[in-house]
Design an enzyme around this catalytic site. Sequence first.
Site, PDB file in Angstrom:
ATOM      1  N   GLN A  29     -45.266  -8.206 -20.113  1.00 40.37           N
ATOM      2  CA  GLN A  29     -46.306  -8.828 -19.294  1.00 40.37           C
ATOM      3  C   GLN A  29     -46.347 -10.345 -19.480  1.00 40.37           C
ATOM      4  OE1 GLN A  29     -49.346  -6.301 -20.865  1.00 40.37           O
ATOM      5  NE2 GLN A  29     -48.912  -6.923 -22.961  1.00 40.37           N
ATOM      6  N   ASP A  84     -55.119  -7.999 -29.753  1.00 40.15           N
ATOM      7  CA  ASP A  84     -55.832  -9.189 -30.228  1.00 40.15           C
ATOM      8  C   ASP A  84     -56.566  -8.917 -31.539  1.00 40.15           C
ATOM      9  OD1 ASP A  84     -58.749  -8.330 -29.435  1.00 40.15           O
ATOM     10  OD2 ASP A  84     -57.507  -7.918 -27.681  1.00 40.15           O
ATOM     11  N   GLU A 104     -49.764  -1.027 -31.065  1.00 46.13           N
ATOM     12  CA  GLU A 104     -49.725  -2.019 -29.983  1.00 46.13           C
ATOM     13  C   GLU A 104     -48.287  -2.114 -29.479  1.00 46.13           C
ATOM     14  OE1 GLU A 104     -51.729  -4.241 -28.117  1.00 46.13           O
ATOM     15  OE2 GLU A 104     -49.768  -4.705 -27.249  1.00 46.13           O
ATOM     16  N   GLY A 142     -48.271   3.612 -27.488  1.00 48.36           N
ATOM     17  CA  GLY A 142     -49.321   4.517 -27.936  1.00 48.36           C
ATOM     18  C   GLY A 142     -49.053   5.943 -27.486  1.00 48.36           C
ATOM     19  N   ASP A 159     -57.892   0.594 -26.250  1.00 46.21           N
ATOM     20  CA  ASP A 159     -58.282  -0.727 -25.750  1.00 46.21           C
ATOM     21  C   ASP A 159     -57.088  -1.270 -24.972  1.00 46.21           C
ATOM     22  OD1 ASP A 159     -59.217  -3.231 -25.228  1.00 46.21           O
ATOM     23  OD2 ASP A 159     -59.133  -3.939 -27.306  1.00 46.21           O
ATOM     24  N   SER A 160     -56.984  -0.839 -23.728  1.00 44.48           N
ATOM     25  CA  SER A 160     -55.784  -1.145 -22.951  1.00 44.48           C
ATOM     26  C   SER A 160     -56.097  -2.129 -21.841  1.00 44.48           C
ATOM     27  CB  SER A 160     -55.252   0.138 -22.326  1.00 44.48           C
ATOM     28  OG  SER A 160     -56.145   0.591 -21.321  1.00 44.48           O
ATOM     29  N   THR A 161     -55.040  -2.583 -21.190  1.00 39.52           N
ATOM     30  CA  THR A 161     -55.211  -3.324 -19.944  1.00 39.52           C
ATOM     31  C   THR A 161     -55.560  -2.319 -18.842  1.00 39.52           C
ATOM     32  OG1 THR A 161     -52.823  -3.179 -19.715  1.00 39.52           O
ATOM     33  CG2 THR A 161     -53.688  -5.250 -20.543  1.00 39.52           C
ATOM     34  N   ASP A 162     -55.675  -2.791 -17.615  1.00 46.95           N
ATOM     35  CA  ASP A 162     -56.087  -1.928 -16.514  1.00 46.95           C
ATOM     36  C   ASP A 162     -55.052  -0.832 -16.240  1.00 46.95           C
ATOM     37  OD1 ASP A 162     -58.294  -3.500 -16.352  1.00 46.95           O
ATOM     38  OD2 ASP A 162     -57.628  -4.657 -14.622  1.00 46.95           O
ATOM     39  N   PRO A 166     -48.172  -1.593 -17.664  1.00 47.80           N
ATOM     40  CA  PRO A 166     -47.752  -0.841 -18.850  1.00 47.80           C
ATOM     41  C   PRO A 166     -48.778   0.188 -19.323  1.00 47.80           C
ATOM     42  CG  PRO A 166     -47.896  -3.230 -19.325  1.00 47.80           C
ATOM     43  CD  PRO A 166     -48.131  -3.049 -17.860  1.00 47.80           C
TER      44      PRO A 166
HETATM   45  N1  AG3 Z   1     -58.840  -4.965 -22.913  1.00 50.24           N
HETATM   46  C1  AG3 Z   1     -58.774  -5.077 -21.505  1.00 50.24           C
HETATM   47  C2  AG3 Z   1     -59.994  -4.777 -20.726  1.00 50.24           C
HETATM   48  C3  AG3 Z   1     -59.717  -4.776 -19.261  1.00 50.24           C
HETATM   49  C4  AG3 Z   1     -59.898  -6.085 -18.591  1.00 50.24           C
HETATM   50  N2  AG3 Z   1     -59.602  -5.965 -17.194  1.00 50.24           N
HETATM   51  C5  AG3 Z   1     -59.725  -6.955 -16.307  1.00 50.24           C
HETATM   52  N3  AG3 Z   1     -60.194  -8.111 -16.667  1.00 50.24           N
HETATM   53  N4  AG3 Z   1     -59.372  -6.747 -15.074  1.00 50.24           N
HETATM   54  C6  AG3 Z   1     -59.449  -6.049 -23.554  1.00 50.24           C
HETATM   55  C7  AG3 Z   1     -58.764  -6.475 -24.742  1.00 50.24           C
HETATM   56  C8  AG3 Z   1     -59.736  -6.985 -25.737  1.00 50.24           C
HETATM   57  N5  AG3 Z   1     -59.503  -6.467 -27.024  1.00 50.24           N
END
Ligand code: AG3
Length: 280
Positions: A29, A84, A104, A142, A159-162, A166
Amino acid sequence: MNFIEWYPRGYGVGFEVSERLYRGRSAYQEIEVYQTTGFGRMLVIDGTVQLVEEGELSYHEPLVHPLLLAHPKPRRALVIGGGDGGTLREVLRHSEVERAEMVEIDPEVLRVSGEYLRVASELLRQLLAGEHPRAGLVVGSGADYLAGRDGEYDVIVADSTDPVGPAAVLFSGEFYRDVYRALRPGGAYVTQAGSVYLFTDEFASAYRRMRQVFDRVWAYSFPVIGYASPWAFLVGGKGGYDFERVDLERAGGLELEYYDPERHATLFQLPRGVRQQLGG
Ligand code: AG3
């Protein structure tokens, strides 16, 4: 200068920024770090806001603490994603947690977060050096890590991205079945599930998919600084896990700023139309 994250239908969430401190493309990414004028530094992945330093607790607290406080003794914990370090940092605040792992996929997120953000830089340093007494780091997928594990964890936090890119696999029925198997009896899983208003379909379909796998499922929301709020979360319980009952005595020691365990029931307030879309 402004940074705006565009959601569907021309809905934007933005910050005034003074400079871009980092931009790089990892194997997975695009990663950026900005200096905002009002909220500290901001981590952005593939154009989506992951956190602002002065506001990240409004996400990490409601993601982690409700789940763990509703578990009578969360001894073994797993964090999926969250490179993070903010989610693992909050998990480790629970003294009941004897051992926690973070898996991660993207080593660049770990490196950039450690270098640029004051979210959990000392924790990340210890993890990368293999020096943390209670926590370990696995750099990898994961989904691969969980496949085939059986009855190992009391709590699992994703705690993932959308759910595009990925992280899409982390919202599939197959993954939920692996999560369920990896939980101990009475264990539970939580995941972020997108914007209540702007990703309602994704939220509702993840909810329905989880209901096919877990013994009980709860949907809740919280206003998060930096995201199109309210933001959705989903909990899946195994066996007797009861997400509606939190341990207020343990909560007292945490000194929370956003999530209020005394008012736990307010988490479940969802707009009427959204509730209907979830199916009652
Ligand atoms: N994890 C991602 C949350 C989703 C955010 N999505 C968005 N802004 N469209 C956050 C990581 C923090 N540890």
